[in-house]
Design an enzyme around this catalytic site. Structure first.
Site, PDB file in Angstrom:
ATOM      1  N   LYS A  39      12.654 -33.529  28.325  1.00 33.40           N
ATOM      2  CA  LYS A  39      13.922 -34.254  28.528  1.00 33.40           C
ATOM      3  C   LYS A  39      14.931 -33.869  27.449  1.00 33.40           C
ATOM      4  CE  LYS A  39      12.872 -36.942  32.149  1.00 33.40           C
ATOM      5  NZ  LYS A  39      13.674 -37.314  33.318  1.00 33.40           N
TER       6      LYS A  39
ATOM      7  N   TYR B 299      10.375 -28.277  33.683  1.00 31.55           N
ATOM      8  CA  TYR B 299      10.546 -29.702  34.007  1.00 31.55           C
ATOM      9  C   TYR B 299       9.711 -29.977  35.254  1.00 31.55           C
ATOM     10  CZ  TYR B 299      13.424 -33.922  34.855  1.00 31.55           C
ATOM     11  OH  TYR B 299      13.862 -35.205  35.081  1.00 31.55           O
TER      12      TYR B 299
HETATM   13  C1  LIG Z   1      12.464 -37.674  36.743  1.00 33.61           C
HETATM   14  C2  LIG Z   1      11.752 -38.706  36.013  1.00 33.61           C
HETATM   15  O1  LIG Z   1      12.253 -39.248  35.048  1.00 33.61           O
HETATM   16  C3  LIG Z   1      10.456 -39.099  36.476  1.00 33.61           C
HETATM   17  O2  LIG Z   1       9.993 -38.614  37.508  1.00 33.61           O
HETATM   18  O3  LIG Z   1       9.836 -39.952  35.801  1.00 33.61           O
HETATM   19 MG   LIG Z   2      10.809 -40.340  33.923  1.00 33.68          MG
END
Ligand SMILES: CC(=O)C(=O)O
Ligand SMILES: [Mg+2]
Ligand SMILES: NC(=O)C1=CN([C@@H]2O[C@H](COP(=O)(O)OP(=O)(O)OC[C@H]3O[C@@H](n4cnc5c(N)ncnc54)[C@H](O)[C@@H]3O)[C@@H](O)[C@H]2O)C=CC1
Length: 571
Positions: free
Chosen positions: A172, A100
């Site tokens: 996600k 992530y």
């Molecule tokens: C965490 C997230 O959704 C972003 O940085 O766009």
């Molecule tokens: Mg985001």
């Protein structure tokens, strides 16, 4: 699912070994090997999941950079889903940054060069005539609970990434399963490839997406609508999660569909919710109320506006302040400085209207050459207690800014939330040093602890929507809610705030550690489900008191089942 769960499986031989959902690799038992034609296809040793995990972790350690670890894990996901999720679960804190933010941003930016194997559903603008067929190819006969989709216009803080945005939908989705306990086989990641305005991608002969400028306006709306209507027609009960759309489309799509389907925009609502939890915890430390703060939000895009609205609505409901008075506690700053009347319609999006400052308020304040009021001037005038960054402007909160915050109040609450790490508005270590440990801090990506003047570590909480959206989503899915209401989101945010370590020790982190994210999201899911049942958003017959047990029963965990061959079984 328990280790004794029996699956009737129709795949044999190579087909079974090549199916990540069912493949167990060397963990197939002798009986299974015989039944599924695998004996000669595997080395003789039967491994336990523990042994497979140990081996995979060693192989991972041999990769010398996070991006190579990311690629390794991506391959593992495509080979053996249970092993992939088990490995991540056992090394959660270490590996979340690899799959992530921040590493996934690098993987997405290099998508076409790292590309090895497709994943999820690619819906491409010029192929829209076959969209229904393409959609059904991947959804028919499956019990899909969750779709995560992106059009890739605003990926994390790195902007338009074209088809590579499938990477954020996948990441996600993985977080939903890993932290929220949603069965990965019941999720679908989608990229809406409507072109890209990223010149580097358009010029790259290896780019694997649609080489065309981004489609806008009516054509775009129709394309997205066609997709949403397919979801509504074929999977009406599923949660539709929007991720990393550009701000204008993000707001418009949420407004358009939220009354008719359970849609959720993570950048607006998820970020609003986790930031509300973080701010609730922080004002608990300063022993004050939400309505007693003055807020600056630096970067008034999807996240910034989502945060402003969520905090404002919480002030209205918690402290019974009228909406207009609560809105007046917020000062939004964007590329053209403070958002005030004189910026004019051309520089202020319609959806920011409720937060526009009157010009008279700023008559005495010196504007810069472009007629704008900057962050420093705003801080000096209003003495904010809270400064939130979601601007992608790396280093915007410099020493002068941070010291000005500390001049205006005893314990400034400073949340530089931009991702990935390299875009953070201030390194939390610096913010801590410049305020002699007084600032209450949280960031969007993981950072190491800072040192307090007394030598103790100050843990930097990760205020990232991933700490809450899996639970919000699970709560909506389990209650079969046809809408994700604001009250459901606030219930989840309150539950998360109640788990803040800072409530017990004011020097501790503002939010729970990501290592505890599964337990935290379990609580969030229970709170959301309870609220959905209580308010009548749920479409289930069970009672609010049963929510905890229902959530517990439905959590998916990576465990191998026992397979029995059945030609009419799962495939
Ligand atoms: C965490 C997230 O959704 C972003 O940085 O766009
Ligand atoms: Mg985001
Ligand atoms: N921690 C978290 O959970 C989340 C963090 N984010 C991060 O927040 C940042 C923004 O994301 P979105 O709101 O989705 O993007 P966005 O593109 O919708 O918003 C960014 C806003 O910042 C403004 N901006 C750009 N440069 C600026 C500057 N120099 N000064 C002031 N404003 C400036 C832009 O005009 C725009 O309005 C990204 O880095 C993203 O990764 C987003 C969602 C969740």
């Amino acid at each position: 699912m328990s280790s004794k769960t029996v699956f009737r499986v129709a795949l044999r031989g190579e087909e079974l070994l090549n199916n990540p959902r069912f493949n167990k690799g060397t963990a197939f038992t002798v009986t299974e090997r015989k039944a599924f034609g695998l004996t000669g296809r595997l080395p003789s040793k039967v491994n336990t999941l523990d042994e497979q995990c140990e081996r995979a972790y060693q192989q991972l350690q041999n990769r010398d950079s996070d991006i190579r670890k990311n690629s390794f894990l991506q391959s593992l996901k495509n080979q053996n889903m249970v092993l992939y999720y088990t490995l991540l679960t056992r090394h959660l804190r270490e590996l979340i940054p690899v799959i992530y933010t921040p590493t996934e941003a690098e993987a997405i930016a290099n998508y076409s060069h790292l590309f090895r194997r497709s994943e999820g559903l690619y819906l491409t603008f010029p192929d829209q005539d076959s969209m229904e067929q393409d959609f059904l190819e991947q959804t028919k006969g499956k019990d899909i609970d969750l779709i995560v989709c992106s059009d890739s216009e605003a990926i994390l803080g790195i902007g338009d990434q074209g088809v590579g945005g499938i990477g954020i939908s996948s990441a996600k989705s993985v977080i939903y399963s890993l932290i929220g306990g949603i069965n990965p086989a019941q999720t679908l990641s989608v990229v809406l490839d409507v072109g890209t305005n990223n010149e580097d991608l358009l010029q790259d002969h290896l780019y694997v997406g649609w080489r065309n400028k981004r489609i806008r306006g009516e054509e775009y709306d129709k394309f997205v609508d066609k997709f949403v209507q397919l979801v509504r027609k074929y999977i009406p009960q599923c949660l539709l999660h929007f991720e990393d759309f550009g701000v204008t489309n993000a707001q418009a799509l949420l407004r358009r569909y939220r009354g008719t389907h359970a849609v959720f925009n993570d950048d607006i609502q998820g970020t609003g919710a986790v930031t509300l939890s973080c701010v609730m915890a922080a004002v608990g430390v300063t022993k004050s109320k939400l309505s007693e703060q003055r807020y600056i939000i630096y970067g008034a895009g999807s996240a910034g506006l989502g945060i402003a609205r969520q905090l404002r609505d919480a002030i209205v409901s918690t402290d019974s302040m009228p909406k207009n008075e609560a809105s007046a506690l917020f000062y939004l700053i964007d590329k053209h400085g403070l958002i005030k009347q004189s910026l004019g319609k051309a520089n202020i999006r319609d959806d920011l209207e409720e937060f526009v400052r009157p010009d008279e308020e700023w008559a005495e304040v010196k504007e810069n050459g472009a007629g704008e009021i900057g962050l420093l001037e705003t801080i000096r005038k209003i003495k904010p207690t809270i400064l939130i960054g979601c601007s992608t402007h790396a280093g915007a909160f410099n020493e002068e800014i941070i010291k000005a915050m500390a001049d205006g109040c005893d314990r400034p609450i400073i949340l530089p939330l931009s991702n990935p790490s390299k875009l953070v508005e201030v390194d939390p270590k610096d913010a801590n040093d410049w305020t002699q440990g007084k600032a209450l801090l949280a960031t969007g990506s993981p950072f190491p602890p800072a040192k307090m003047p007394n030598g103790k570590d100050y843990i930097i909480a990760e205020c990232n929507n991933a700490l809450i959206y899996p639970g919000l989503g699970f709560g909506a899915i389990i209650t079969k809610s046809r809408e994700m209401t604001d009250t459901m989101i606030i219930a989840g945010a309150r539950r998360l705030a109640s788990l803040s370590p800072a409530l017990k020790d004011p020097d501790d982190a503002l939010l729970p550690d990501f290592a505890d994210a599964p337990e935290v999201n379990f609580e969030v899911a229970v709170a959301v489900a309870e609220q959905a049942v209580e308010e009548g958003s749920a479409n289930v017959t069970w009672k609010k008191e049963e929510a905890r047990e229902k959530v517990r029963q439905h959590i998916w965990r990576p465990i191998y089942g026992e397979y029995v061959y059945d030609k009419d079984g799962m495939a």
